[in-house]
Design an enzyme around this catalytic site. Structure first.
Site, PDB file in Angstrom:
ATOM      1  N   ASP A 113       9.994 176.118 -15.503  1.00 39.12           N
ATOM      2  CA  ASP A 113       9.173 176.288 -16.478  1.00 39.12           C
ATOM      3  C   ASP A 113       8.811 177.860 -16.742  1.00 39.12           C
ATOM      4  O   ASP A 113       7.950 178.104 -15.667  1.00 39.12           O
ATOM      5  CB  ASP A 113       7.992 175.226 -16.918  1.00 39.12           C
ATOM      6  CG  ASP A 113       7.372 175.817 -18.144  1.00 39.12           C
ATOM      7  OD1 ASP A 113       7.866 175.665 -19.239  1.00 39.12           O
ATOM      8  OD2 ASP A 113       5.871 175.873 -18.255  1.00 39.12           O
TER       9      ASP A 113
ATOM     10  N   ASP B 236       6.240 170.528 -23.237  1.00 38.04           N
ATOM     11  CA  ASP B 236       7.077 171.514 -24.008  1.00 38.04           C
ATOM     12  C   ASP B 236       7.684 170.546 -25.088  1.00 38.04           C
ATOM     13  O   ASP B 236       7.617 171.227 -26.312  1.00 38.04           O
ATOM     14  CB  ASP B 236       8.220 171.992 -23.044  1.00 38.04           C
ATOM     15  CG  ASP B 236       7.765 172.994 -21.958  1.00 38.04           C
ATOM     16  OD1 ASP B 236       6.772 173.338 -22.169  1.00 38.04           O
ATOM     17  OD2 ASP B 236       8.588 173.387 -21.281  1.00 38.04           O
TER      18      ASP B 236
ATOM     19  N   THR C 250       9.390 179.910 -23.521  1.00 34.80           N
ATOM     20  CA  THR C 250       8.738 181.125 -22.909  1.00 34.80           C
ATOM     21  C   THR C 250       9.776 182.033 -22.027  1.00 34.80           C
ATOM     22  O   THR C 250       9.843 183.291 -21.928  1.00 34.80           O
ATOM     23  CB  THR C 250       7.761 180.755 -22.036  1.00 34.80           C
ATOM     24  OG1 THR C 250       8.238 179.659 -21.155  1.00 34.80           O
ATOM     25  CG2 THR C 250       6.551 180.213 -22.344  1.00 34.80           C
ATOM     26  N   THR C 251      10.896 181.364 -21.335  1.00 37.68           N
ATOM     27  CA  THR C 251      11.711 182.186 -20.661  1.00 37.68           C
ATOM     28  C   THR C 251      12.666 182.963 -21.669  1.00 37.68           C
ATOM     29  O   THR C 251      12.872 184.187 -21.176  1.00 37.68           O
ATOM     30  CB  THR C 251      12.717 181.117 -19.754  1.00 37.68           C
ATOM     31  OG1 THR C 251      11.930 180.252 -19.037  1.00 37.68           O
ATOM     32  CG2 THR C 251      13.525 181.905 -18.969  1.00 37.68           C
TER      33      THR C 251
END
Length: 546
Positions: free
Chosen positions: A67, A390, A100-101
């Site tokens: 994550d 998520d 987010t990545t």
């Protein structure tokens, strides 16, 4: 920092001698390098075939995750430009809960492309203006390729796409069902407050044994073992007020001259406690959740009255109980009345693995629910929880917006194609920046292919050619084929992509506008050399101070 004064040989110091400074292209190169290294760090975690990172803190505690925001939060990052990219990830997490990545990888690639343009003597202002125009156009193209859908089947596909590659493969479908049911249950007027979905993570069983509770689970036990353990047709009182005698807030002393006075004083305290308990009993409540403490004597009287009680319940749990049972919190015990009580079909205490919990179930149309999440070990359960959080975020975003896009790198390729066409309509050097923005977006499908062990160049060529016919063609990382992602059920909320592109562009723009880094080591903060070495190794050196 010193400056010669009009050729007279005198130096004027405007900053302390221990201040270090990077100017112009050196400052930009330092910041860009930090951004690139940070993006490379999380890049290998992207997609269903992404790898995990093991993070070990100073206490020896271990976190194993892929994550993005968890990795960036756990890393001890010193470089200020890298910290700005961490903020991008945190914003993405707060706004959408996923992607987010993606946001950090795009930001890093935008900086990398900008570095090439700077080497060609294109000014940073021109690059940032081009990036701004490209971002606006990218969001327009994203709107054009978005699909209107928010039915249950779509929500299930969105949830499963978000959880793929995060340790939940075995139980994707049952977990997706739990998540969609939970989000739909707490939805109010098209809005979803994710705080109303409580996740209780318990190790010691397989993930398939996870369950949704149509009510609230409180991480507390009864305060007295003689209290009833299972109550049907519960009338629930919520108290902010402590059920105990308050200590004197002054330094006043009470002087007792006879034993009978001491006895009278103790009896008076007991009477006050008894009066409080009588108020609770008079309200008709048979379950009490108190945000503050409950006196031992009060516990005894409550148990005698057949009331189940829990003390020091978290404020967030009290708020969920309000939403689930319809109860109103009494801030003063004098104000507690039957109209304030909440309703639940059943309240009972149960031990799962090594945790004792209180279940508040069979509520009528609860607007707060709990998910009991199981995992074989502590680390497995923690990673599953991150995946579920998520998925809750993306399902909530889909419910609120009602729009999704295809996955598998399809939107990035479609936007890149549209931006390259748009660049041809722009004159001047900004055209190069728009083209660079388009090429930067292609890093997402390229990374998906690399992480799956596929040839990234072949994958990009196949994607570009297939996108001539449909903007929904994306990369199936399990087979290596380019397929229609809408048909394949690999879809994501539009909000994830929108926020990722916007955040990445704004962060890159902010970093590219910096042409001077002034760092004071006397404040205890590391110098840019130390930041480059400790935070983002190899991020460039510093010229000596004058």
């Amino acid at each position: 920092m010193a400056q010669q004064n009009g050729g007279q040989g005198q130096q004027i110091f405007i900053l302390p001698e221990d201040t270090s400074r990077l100017l112009g292209r050196d400052a930009k190169r330092n910041n860009i390098m930090a951004g690139k290294v940070l993006a490379e760090t999380v890049r290998t975690t992207l997609g269903p075939k992404g790898m995990d990172k093991m993070l070990v803190d100073g206490m020896g505690d271990i976190v194993v995750t892929n994550d993005g925001v968890t990795i960036l939060k756990e890393m001890d990052i010193a470089h200020p430009a890298a910290k700005m990219l961490v903020e991008v990830a945190k914003t993405q997490e707060d706004e959408v809960g996923d992607g987010t990545t993606t946001a950090v990888v795009i930001a890093g690639e935008l900086l990398k492309k900008a570095e090439g343009l700077i080497e060609q003597d294109i000014h940073s202002t021109v690059i940032t203006m081009g990036y701004r125009r490209a971002a606006e156009k990218a969001l327009e193209i994203l709107d054009d390729i978005a699909i209107d859908a928010a039915d249950r089947e779509t929500l299930l596909q969105v949830a499963m796409t978000a959880m793929t590659g995060k340790g939940t493969e075995k139980a994707r479908e049952p977990l997706a069902n739990l998540i969609v049911s939970a989000v739909k249950q707490v939805e109010e007027d098209g809005e979803v407050d994710k705080d109303n979905i409580n996740i209780q993570r318990i190790q010691g069983a397989s993930v398939e044994e996870s369950q949704i509770v149509n009510g609230v689970v409180i991480d507390k036990s009864r305060i007295d073992p003689s209290m009833p353990k299972d109550i049907q047709d519960a009338k629930i009182a919520l108290l902010k007020y402590p059920v105990e005698v308050k200590d004197l807030e002054t330094d006043a002393k009470i002087k007792l001259t006879e034993p009978s006075q001491m006895q009278a004083f103790i009896e008076q305290e007991e009477q006050m406690i008894r009066d409080m308990v009588d108020k609770i009993i008079a309200s008709g409540a048979n379950v009490l959740f108190c945000q503050k403490g409950i006196d031992d004597l009060a516990q005894h009287y409550l148990a005698k009255a057949g009331i189940m009680a829990a003390k020091r319940v978290r404020k967030s749990d009290i708020e969920r109980l309000e939403k689930a049972t319809g109860a109103r919190v009494a801030t003063n015990i004098e104000d507690l009345n039957p109209e304030d009580l909440g309703q639940a079909g059943r309240v009972y205490e149960k031990k799962i693995f090594d945790e004792v919990l209180i279940f508040v179930e069979e509520c009528k149309d609860p607007k707060a629910v709990s998910i009991i999440l199981r995992g074989s070990t502590k680390h497995v359960a923690a990673e599953i929880e991150r995946a579920v959080e998520d998925a809750i975020g993306v399902v909530a975003a889909t419910v609120e917006d009602g729009q999704v896009v295809a996955g598998g790198g399809a939107p990035e390729i479609a936007i890149a194609k549209g931006l390259k066409d748009y660049a041809d309509t722009i004159s001047g050097r900004e055209q190069l920046a728009v083209t660079a923005f388009a090429e930067a977006l292609e890093v997402i499908p390229k990374t998906l292919a690399e992480n799956a062990g596929l040839d990234s160049i072949d994958a990009l060529v196949d994607l570009r050619s297939s996108q001539e016919h449909s903007p929904y063609m994306g990369l199936n990382v399990f087979t290596g084929d380019v397929i229609d992602m809408k048909v394949g059920g690999v879809i994501e909320p539009k909000r994830v992509k929108k926020q990722a592109i916007r955040s990445a562009a704004e962060a890159a723009e902010m970093i590219l506008r910096i042409d001077d880094i002034i760092a004071s080591s006397s404040s205890g903060k590391p110098s840019p050399e130390e930041m480059a070495a400790a935070g983002m190794g190899g991020a460039g050196g510093m010229p000596p101070m004058m």
